[in-house]
Design an enzyme around this catalytic site. Structure first.
Site, PDB file in Angstrom:
ATOM      1  N   ASN A   9     -43.644 -69.355 -30.731  1.00  0.00           N
ATOM      2  CA  ASN A   9     -43.640 -68.235 -31.678  1.00  0.00           C
ATOM      3  C   ASN A   9     -42.483 -67.295 -31.310  1.00  0.00           C
ATOM      4  O   ASN A   9     -42.521 -66.621 -30.279  1.00  0.00           O
ATOM      5  CB  ASN A   9     -44.998 -67.518 -31.586  1.00  0.00           C
ATOM      6  CG  ASN A   9     -45.104 -66.329 -32.533  1.00  0.00           C
ATOM      7  OD1 ASN A   9     -44.101 -65.686 -32.841  1.00  0.00           O
ATOM      8  ND2 ASN A   9     -46.312 -66.039 -32.976  1.00  0.00           N
ATOM      9  N   PRO A  10     -41.427 -67.234 -32.161  1.00  0.00           N
ATOM     10  CA  PRO A  10     -40.241 -66.435 -31.802  1.00  0.00           C
ATOM     11  C   PRO A  10     -40.563 -64.957 -31.639  1.00  0.00           C
ATOM     12  O   PRO A  10     -39.943 -64.265 -30.833  1.00  0.00           O
ATOM     13  CB  PRO A  10     -39.268 -66.666 -32.964  1.00  0.00           C
ATOM     14  CG  PRO A  10     -40.083 -67.220 -34.078  1.00  0.00           C
ATOM     15  CD  PRO A  10     -41.307 -67.862 -33.492  1.00  0.00           C
ATOM     16  N   LYS A  12     -43.452 -63.687 -30.496  1.00  0.00           N
ATOM     17  CA  LYS A  12     -44.063 -63.490 -29.178  1.00  0.00           C
ATOM     18  C   LYS A  12     -42.984 -63.518 -28.098  1.00  0.00           C
ATOM     19  O   LYS A  12     -43.026 -62.740 -27.152  1.00  0.00           O
ATOM     20  CB  LYS A  12     -45.092 -64.596 -28.889  1.00  0.00           C
ATOM     21  CG  LYS A  12     -46.428 -64.415 -29.588  1.00  0.00           C
ATOM     22  CD  LYS A  12     -47.440 -65.392 -28.999  1.00  0.00           C
ATOM     23  CE  LYS A  12     -48.770 -65.375 -29.717  1.00  0.00           C
ATOM     24  NZ  LYS A  12     -49.737 -66.326 -29.153  1.00  0.00           N
ATOM     25  N   ASP A  70     -53.068 -66.114 -25.719  1.00  0.00           N
ATOM     26  CA  ASP A  70     -53.824 -66.495 -26.902  1.00  0.00           C
ATOM     27  C   ASP A  70     -54.420 -65.212 -27.465  1.00  0.00           C
ATOM     28  O   ASP A  70     -54.973 -64.390 -26.726  1.00  0.00           O
ATOM     29  CB  ASP A  70     -54.928 -67.510 -26.594  1.00  0.00           C
ATOM     30  CG  ASP A  70     -55.357 -68.211 -27.879  1.00  0.00           C
ATOM     31  OD1 ASP A  70     -54.515 -68.919 -28.474  1.00  0.00           O
ATOM     32  OD2 ASP A  70     -56.501 -68.028 -28.320  1.00  0.00           O
ATOM     33  N   GLY A 159     -47.251 -61.840 -38.371  1.00  0.00           N
ATOM     34  CA  GLY A 159     -48.679 -62.059 -38.605  1.00  0.00           C
ATOM     35  C   GLY A 159     -49.364 -60.921 -39.345  1.00  0.00           C
ATOM     36  O   GLY A 159     -48.923 -60.460 -40.405  1.00  0.00           O
ATOM     37  N   TYR A 160     -50.435 -60.428 -38.732  1.00  0.00           N
ATOM     38  CA  TYR A 160     -51.255 -59.401 -39.373  1.00  0.00           C
ATOM     39  C   TYR A 160     -50.754 -57.980 -39.092  1.00  0.00           C
ATOM     40  O   TYR A 160     -51.439 -57.012 -39.420  1.00  0.00           O
ATOM     41  CB  TYR A 160     -52.711 -59.545 -38.897  1.00  0.00           C
ATOM     42  CG  TYR A 160     -53.296 -60.923 -39.163  1.00  0.00           C
ATOM     43  CD1 TYR A 160     -53.686 -61.290 -40.452  1.00  0.00           C
ATOM     44  CD2 TYR A 160     -53.438 -61.859 -38.143  1.00  0.00           C
ATOM     45  CE1 TYR A 160     -54.203 -62.561 -40.709  1.00  0.00           C
ATOM     46  CE2 TYR A 160     -53.961 -63.126 -38.386  1.00  0.00           C
ATOM     47  CZ  TYR A 160     -54.342 -63.468 -39.668  1.00  0.00           C
ATOM     48  OH  TYR A 160     -54.853 -64.718 -39.924  1.00  0.00           O
ATOM     49  N   LYS A 181     -44.648 -50.796 -30.036  1.00  0.00           N
ATOM     50  CA  LYS A 181     -45.791 -51.724 -30.160  1.00  0.00           C
ATOM     51  C   LYS A 181     -46.185 -52.232 -28.775  1.00  0.00           C
ATOM     52  O   LYS A 181     -47.370 -52.232 -28.419  1.00  0.00           O
ATOM     53  CB  LYS A 181     -45.439 -52.893 -31.090  1.00  0.00           C
ATOM     54  CG  LYS A 181     -46.609 -53.870 -31.251  1.00  0.00           C
ATOM     55  CD  LYS A 181     -46.281 -55.079 -32.124  1.00  0.00           C
ATOM     56  CE  LYS A 181     -47.417 -56.102 -32.047  1.00  0.00           C
ATOM     57  NZ  LYS A 181     -47.115 -57.378 -32.665  1.00  0.00           N
ATOM     58  N   HIS A 186     -52.293 -54.982 -27.605  1.00  0.00           N
ATOM     59  CA  HIS A 186     -53.162 -55.902 -26.875  1.00  0.00           C
ATOM     60  C   HIS A 186     -52.343 -56.799 -25.947  1.00  0.00           C
ATOM     61  O   HIS A 186     -52.650 -56.945 -24.778  1.00  0.00           O
ATOM     62  CB  HIS A 186     -53.943 -56.737 -27.901  1.00  0.00           C
ATOM     63  CG  HIS A 186     -53.095 -57.418 -28.945  1.00  0.00           C
ATOM     64  ND1 HIS A 186     -52.209 -56.736 -29.749  1.00  0.00           N
ATOM     65  CD2 HIS A 186     -52.940 -58.732 -29.282  1.00  0.00           C
ATOM     66  CE1 HIS A 186     -51.581 -57.582 -30.540  1.00  0.00           C
ATOM     67  NE2 HIS A 186     -52.000 -58.794 -30.281  1.00  0.00           N
ATOM     68  N   ARG A 187     -51.252 -57.367 -26.477  1.00  0.00           N
ATOM     69  CA  ARG A 187     -50.441 -58.293 -25.672  1.00  0.00           C
ATOM     70  C   ARG A 187     -49.724 -57.540 -24.547  1.00  0.00           C
ATOM     71  O   ARG A 187     -49.647 -58.031 -23.421  1.00  0.00           O
ATOM     72  CB  ARG A 187     -49.425 -59.025 -26.565  1.00  0.00           C
ATOM     73  CG  ARG A 187     -48.658 -60.129 -25.846  1.00  0.00           C
ATOM     74  CD  ARG A 187     -47.864 -60.994 -26.803  1.00  0.00           C
ATOM     75  NE  ARG A 187     -48.700 -61.576 -27.824  1.00  0.00           N
ATOM     76  CZ  ARG A 187     -48.830 -61.102 -29.063  1.00  0.00           C
ATOM     77  NH1 ARG A 187     -48.093 -60.079 -29.481  1.00  0.00           N
ATOM     78  NH2 ARG A 187     -49.655 -61.653 -29.919  1.00  0.00           N
TER      79      ARG A 187
HETATM   80  P1  IMP Z   1     -51.936 -68.014 -31.066  1.00  0.00           P
HETATM   81  O1  IMP Z   1     -50.461 -68.242 -31.024  1.00  0.00           O
HETATM   82  O2  IMP Z   1     -52.751 -69.232 -31.159  1.00  0.00           O
HETATM   83  O3  IMP Z   1     -52.379 -67.093 -29.974  1.00  0.00           O
HETATM   84  O4  IMP Z   1     -52.208 -67.320 -32.461  1.00  0.00           O
HETATM   85  C1  IMP Z   1     -52.246 -65.982 -32.534  1.00  0.00           C
HETATM   86  C2  IMP Z   1     -52.347 -65.586 -33.995  1.00  0.00           C
HETATM   87  O5  IMP Z   1     -53.008 -64.330 -34.013  1.00  0.00           O
HETATM   88  C3  IMP Z   1     -50.985 -65.365 -34.604  1.00  0.00           C
HETATM   89  O6  IMP Z   1     -50.530 -66.492 -35.276  1.00  0.00           O
HETATM   90  C4  IMP Z   1     -51.265 -64.210 -35.544  1.00  0.00           C
HETATM   91  O7  IMP Z   1     -51.871 -64.699 -36.705  1.00  0.00           O
HETATM   92  C5  IMP Z   1     -52.318 -63.419 -34.809  1.00  0.00           C
HETATM   93  N1  IMP Z   1     -51.707 -62.421 -33.919  1.00  0.00           N
HETATM   94  C6  IMP Z   1     -51.770 -62.388 -32.553  1.00  0.00           C
HETATM   95  N2  IMP Z   1     -51.105 -61.341 -32.063  1.00  0.00           N
HETATM   96  C7  IMP Z   1     -50.602 -60.704 -33.123  1.00  0.00           C
HETATM   97  C8  IMP Z   1     -49.804 -59.543 -33.234  1.00  0.00           C
HETATM   98  O8  IMP Z   1     -49.385 -58.902 -32.275  1.00  0.00           O
HETATM   99  N3  IMP Z   1     -49.493 -59.187 -34.499  1.00  0.00           N
HETATM  100  C9  IMP Z   1     -49.926 -59.858 -35.593  1.00  0.00           C
HETATM  101  N4  IMP Z   1     -50.639 -60.957 -35.546  1.00  0.00           N
HETATM  102  C10 IMP Z   1     -50.991 -61.381 -34.301  1.00  0.00           C
END
Ligand code: IMP
Length: 206
Positions: A9-10, A12, A70, A159-160, A181, A186-187
């Site tokens: 995920n670019p 992340k 995750d 994402g959201y 942010k 959370h991250r």
């Molecule tokens: P993962 O890569 O399986 O952990 O999927 C996490 C998913 O949660 C992402 O694809 C987004 O849909 C959502 N998500 C997690 N963190 C964020 C964030 O910081 N912002 C927006 N969406 C997030």
């Protein structure tokens, strides 16, 4: 110390790299840098389980200390959905503009807008780097409470982000810069705790 970020995920990667700018002693690598195209299937029912699964998988593939996050969004009025299925919710390839519009529509009559983002960060060590009997994994959690807005706002992040307003703010995650942010997210919380433990050379049992 080399640290592999176990994600494709670019967004992340941008967030995690920004969080590491204060740590020049850590050389950051990504799966793309190592030409690792695949990712393991997230088969666990919890954020923690999937974070550990991804970190261990990347560590075994690369032989490097590997970090995975995750994460997901829990919306109270939707019984905690999308939760651990956040990436797959409403279809893995559905654009987030549509996913966010559907969520806003489902909540249009709803006064309970409470929601939270959860992240679990796991760091897995190669066997060669720890003593027999030591735990080889660091796990930490970060939670940001907040609410779902009434419209999608902002274009930063992913994402959201455009529909989530972190507690104590009036702007959505998508209206905040990466640095702001990261300070509250959370991250950011989970990551800072895990990196502190990594740097102190400690690890704790699951
Ligand atoms: P993962 O890569 O399986 O952990 O999927 C996490 C998913 O949660 C992402 O694809 C987004 O849909 C959502 N998500 C997690 N963190 C964020 C964030 O910081 N912002 C927006 N969406 C997030």
């Amino acid at each position: 110390m080399k640290l592999l970020l176990a994600t494709h995920n670019p967004n992340k990667v941008i967030e995690l790299k920004a969080l590491l700018t204060d740590h020049p002693e850590i050389e950051v690598l990504t799966l793309n840098d190592l030409n690792i195209a695949e990712e393991p299937e997230e088969t666990e029912p919890s954020f923690e389980g999937n974070a550990i699964l991804k970190a261990q998988w990347a560590m075994e593939r690369s032989g490097l200390i590997s970090l995975a996050d995750d994460s997901g969004l829990e919306i109270d009025a939707l019984n905690g959905e999308p939760g651990v299925y956040s990436a797959r919710y409403l279809g893995k390839d559905t654009p987030y503009t549509l996913k966010n519009a559907i969520i806003l529509d489902r909540l249009k009559e709803e006064s309970d807008r409470r929601a939270r983002f959860v992240s679990v960060v796991a760091i897995a060590y190669p066997k060669s780097m720890h003593n027999e009997g030591d735990t080889a994994i660091i796990v930490s959690e970060g939670i940001m409470e907040g609410s779902i807005g009434f419209e999608a706002l902002g274009s930063n992040g992913f994402g959201y982000d455009p529909i989530f307003i972190p507690y104590g703010h009036t702007l959505t995650y998508a209206q905040l810069s990466t640095d702001v942010k990261n300070k509250v997210s959370h991250r950011g919380q989970a990551f800072r705790k895990a990196i502190r433990v990594l740097i102190e050379g400690e690890s704790h049992a699951l």
